[in-house]
Design a protein around this motif. Structure first.
Motif, PDB file in Angstrom:
ATOM      1  N   VAL A   1      13.545   6.339  -4.351  1.00  0.00           N
ATOM      2  CA  VAL A   1      13.414   6.321  -2.830  1.00  0.00           C
ATOM      3  C   VAL A   1      12.624   7.456  -2.180  1.00  0.00           C
ATOM      4  O   VAL A   1      11.789   6.948  -1.402  1.00  0.00           O
ATOM      5  CB  VAL A   1      14.900   6.585  -2.374  1.00  0.00           C
ATOM      6  CG1 VAL A   1      15.018   6.535  -0.852  1.00  0.00           C
ATOM      7  CG2 VAL A   1      15.713   5.003  -2.540  1.00  0.00           C
ATOM      8  N   ARG A   2      12.603   8.500  -2.732  1.00  0.00           N
ATOM      9  CA  ARG A   2      11.660   9.739  -2.455  1.00  0.00           C
ATOM     10  C   ARG A   2      10.320   9.526  -2.561  1.00  0.00           C
ATOM     11  O   ARG A   2       9.576   9.704  -1.626  1.00  0.00           O
ATOM     12  CB  ARG A   2      12.288  10.846  -3.013  1.00  0.00           C
ATOM     13  CG  ARG A   2      13.304  11.654  -2.518  1.00  0.00           C
ATOM     14  CD  ARG A   2      13.550  13.112  -3.166  1.00  0.00           C
ATOM     15  NE  ARG A   2      13.560  13.146  -4.521  1.00  0.00           N
ATOM     16  CZ  ARG A   2      14.246  13.183  -5.513  1.00  0.00           C
ATOM     17  NH1 ARG A   2      15.671  12.741  -5.228  1.00  0.00           N
ATOM     18  NH2 ARG A   2      14.280  13.133  -6.624  1.00  0.00           N
ATOM     19  N   ASP A   3       9.864   8.924  -3.692  1.00  0.00           N
ATOM     20  CA  ASP A   3       8.422   8.669  -3.883  1.00  0.00           C
ATOM     21  C   ASP A   3       8.392   7.492  -4.704  1.00  0.00           C
ATOM     22  O   ASP A   3       7.862   7.469  -5.919  1.00  0.00           O
ATOM     23  CB  ASP A   3       8.100  10.008  -4.701  1.00  0.00           C
ATOM     24  CG  ASP A   3       6.502  10.007  -5.086  1.00  0.00           C
ATOM     25  OD1 ASP A   3       5.658   9.220  -4.377  1.00  0.00           O
ATOM     26  OD2 ASP A   3       6.126  11.130  -5.364  1.00  0.00           O
ATOM     27  N   PRO A   4       8.113   6.372  -3.971  1.00  0.00           N
ATOM     28  CA  PRO A   4       8.066   5.135  -4.654  1.00  0.00           C
ATOM     29  C   PRO A   4       6.512   5.080  -5.160  1.00  0.00           C
ATOM     30  O   PRO A   4       6.450   4.429  -6.344  1.00  0.00           O
ATOM     31  CB  PRO A   4       7.996   4.052  -3.494  1.00  0.00           C
ATOM     32  CG  PRO A   4       8.728   4.626  -2.429  1.00  0.00           C
ATOM     33  CD  PRO A   4       8.588   6.036  -2.530  1.00  0.00           C
TER      34      PRO A   4
ATOM     35  N   LEU B   1       8.434   1.498   4.256  1.00  0.00           N
ATOM     36  CA  LEU B   1       9.405   0.324   4.429  1.00  0.00           C
ATOM     37  C   LEU B   1       9.749  -0.010   2.801  1.00  0.00           C
ATOM     38  O   LEU B   1      10.942  -0.385   2.611  1.00  0.00           O
ATOM     39  CB  LEU B   1       8.447  -0.706   5.049  1.00  0.00           C
ATOM     40  CG  LEU B   1       7.153  -1.393   4.537  1.00  0.00           C
ATOM     41  CD1 LEU B   1       7.504  -2.612   3.230  1.00  0.00           C
ATOM     42  CD2 LEU B   1       6.312  -2.071   5.350  1.00  0.00           C
ATOM     43  N   VAL B   2       8.761   0.359   1.942  1.00  0.00           N
ATOM     44  CA  VAL B   2       9.284   0.036   0.538  1.00  0.00           C
ATOM     45  C   VAL B   2      10.567   1.095   0.269  1.00  0.00           C
ATOM     46  O   VAL B   2      11.267   0.655  -0.481  1.00  0.00           O
ATOM     47  CB  VAL B   2       8.138   0.331  -0.354  1.00  0.00           C
ATOM     48  CG1 VAL B   2       8.737   0.385  -1.751  1.00  0.00           C
ATOM     49  CG2 VAL B   2       7.083  -0.769  -0.213  1.00  0.00           C
ATOM     50  N   ALA B   3      10.211   2.393   0.841  1.00  0.00           N
ATOM     51  CA  ALA B   3      11.187   3.156   0.439  1.00  0.00           C
ATOM     52  C   ALA B   3      12.713   2.859   1.333  1.00  0.00           C
ATOM     53  O   ALA B   3      13.962   3.079   0.554  1.00  0.00           O
ATOM     54  CB  ALA B   3      11.057   4.755   0.872  1.00  0.00           C
ATOM     55  N   ALA B   4      12.497   2.279   2.367  1.00  0.00           N
ATOM     56  CA  ALA B   4      13.688   1.705   2.980  1.00  0.00           C
ATOM     57  C   ALA B   4      14.387   0.545   2.130  1.00  0.00           C
ATOM     58  O   ALA B   4      15.635   0.570   2.057  1.00  0.00           O
ATOM     59  CB  ALA B   4      13.448   1.439   4.426  1.00  0.00           C
ATOM     60  N   MET B   5      13.642  -0.214   1.844  1.00  0.00           N
ATOM     61  CA  MET B   5      14.067  -1.358   1.090  1.00  0.00           C
ATOM     62  C   MET B   5      14.897  -1.026  -0.377  1.00  0.00           C
ATOM     63  O   MET B   5      15.841  -1.555  -0.733  1.00  0.00           O
ATOM     64  CB  MET B   5      13.205  -2.518   0.757  1.00  0.00           C
ATOM     65  CG  MET B   5      12.788  -3.120   2.067  1.00  0.00           C
ATOM     66  SD  MET B   5      11.613  -4.881   1.693  1.00  0.00           S
ATOM     67  CE  MET B   5      10.239  -4.086   1.538  1.00  0.00           C
TER      68      MET B   5
ATOM     69  N   VAL C   1       0.853  -1.197   0.017  1.00  0.00           N
ATOM     70  CA  VAL C   1      -0.005   0.064   0.010  1.00  0.00           C
ATOM     71  C   VAL C   1       0.703   1.438  -0.140  1.00  0.00           C
ATOM     72  O   VAL C   1       1.308   1.624   0.961  1.00  0.00           O
ATOM     73  CB  VAL C   1      -0.988  -0.048   1.154  1.00  0.00           C
ATOM     74  CG1 VAL C   1      -1.816   1.208   1.125  1.00  0.00           C
ATOM     75  CG2 VAL C   1      -1.561  -1.444   1.322  1.00  0.00           C
ATOM     76  N   LEU C   2       1.017   1.879  -1.217  1.00  0.00           N
ATOM     77  CA  LEU C   2       2.048   2.890  -1.235  1.00  0.00           C
ATOM     78  C   LEU C   2       1.608   4.211  -0.765  1.00  0.00           C
ATOM     79  O   LEU C   2       2.372   5.125  -0.879  1.00  0.00           O
ATOM     80  CB  LEU C   2       2.918   2.796  -2.651  1.00  0.00           C
ATOM     81  CG  LEU C   2       3.523   1.549  -3.055  1.00  0.00           C
ATOM     82  CD1 LEU C   2       4.031   1.785  -4.402  1.00  0.00           C
ATOM     83  CD2 LEU C   2       4.694   1.698  -1.995  1.00  0.00           C
ATOM     84  N   ASP C   3       0.329   4.194  -0.782  1.00  0.00           N
ATOM     85  CA  ASP C   3      -0.470   5.544  -0.459  1.00  0.00           C
ATOM     86  C   ASP C   3      -0.655   5.571   1.283  1.00  0.00           C
ATOM     87  O   ASP C   3      -1.406   6.175   1.795  1.00  0.00           O
ATOM     88  CB  ASP C   3      -1.594   6.011  -0.888  1.00  0.00           C
ATOM     89  CG  ASP C   3      -2.787   4.963  -0.824  1.00  0.00           C
ATOM     90  OD1 ASP C   3      -2.472   3.916  -0.258  1.00  0.00           O
ATOM     91  OD2 ASP C   3      -3.904   5.108  -1.189  1.00  0.00           O
ATOM     92  N   GLY C   4       0.181   4.516   1.918  1.00  0.00           N
ATOM     93  CA  GLY C   4      -0.219   4.462   3.495  1.00  0.00           C
ATOM     94  C   GLY C   4       1.076   3.784   4.083  1.00  0.00           C
ATOM     95  O   GLY C   4       2.112   4.269   3.986  1.00  0.00           O
TER      96      GLY C   4
END
Length: 161
Positions: free
Chosen positions: A52-55, A17-21, A9-12
């Motif tokens: 990284v800034r905006d997956p 966690l996705v940005a960190a990975m 869920v990239l809007d929440g």
């Protein structure tokens, strides 16, 4: 505890966690490129820093899936339609999650998602020095395909579905 793969869920909740990975993925990849003589040490190239800034913006139109064990994210993949195939644009398993089946589970889930949308294949590219990744892909049934990449040393692989 079993491994779970689910859509991110990239809007929440999953944005951080996705940005960190992605940060870890790109740091490792850029470090390897330096070691291989393909890049110079420096800041992350802008095209990767943007991810990284905006997956969510970087992967608009793609599906991001996350692998979790015991409630902790240990891996991810980004799936993007490419013609009749589904392409894995990023595949990352955190070092602590490696050799746990997370990579295989992400690949199996990606293949299932590709079949569900009527794709005829699952494809990806990988740097030729990544022996462990190449072995994993071979075990999953991927075979070398004609290159669609312009960068030297990327091996293009495809799994027929």
């Amino acid at each position: 505890m079993p491994l779970l793969v689910r859509p991110a869920v990239l809007d929440g909740a999953d944005l951080g966690l996705v940005a960190a990975m992605l940060t870890d993925y790109h740091a490792q990849t850029e470090g390897e490129k330096v070691e291989q003589g393909l890049a110079e040490r420096g800041p992350l190239p802008e095209r990767y820093a943007a991810e990284v800034r905006d997956p969510a913006a970087s992967f608009a139109g793609a599906e991001v899936i996350v692998a979790e064990r015991d409630g902790s994210a240990i891996g991810m993949a980004v799936l993007h339609r490419s013609g009749s195939d589904l392409e894995i644009k990023r595949l990352w398993v955190a070092p602590a999650g490696r050799r746990s089946g997370a990579g295989s589970t992400l690949l199996t889930d990606a293949a299932d998602r590709a079949r569900a949308v009527g794709a005829t294949g699952l494809r990806l590219s990988v740097w030729d020095w990544r022996a462990d990744a190449l072995a994993l892909y071979a075990r999953q049934g991927f075979v070398e395909a004609p290159s669609w990449e312009s960068r030297d040393r990327l091996v293009c692989l495809r799994l027929v579905l």
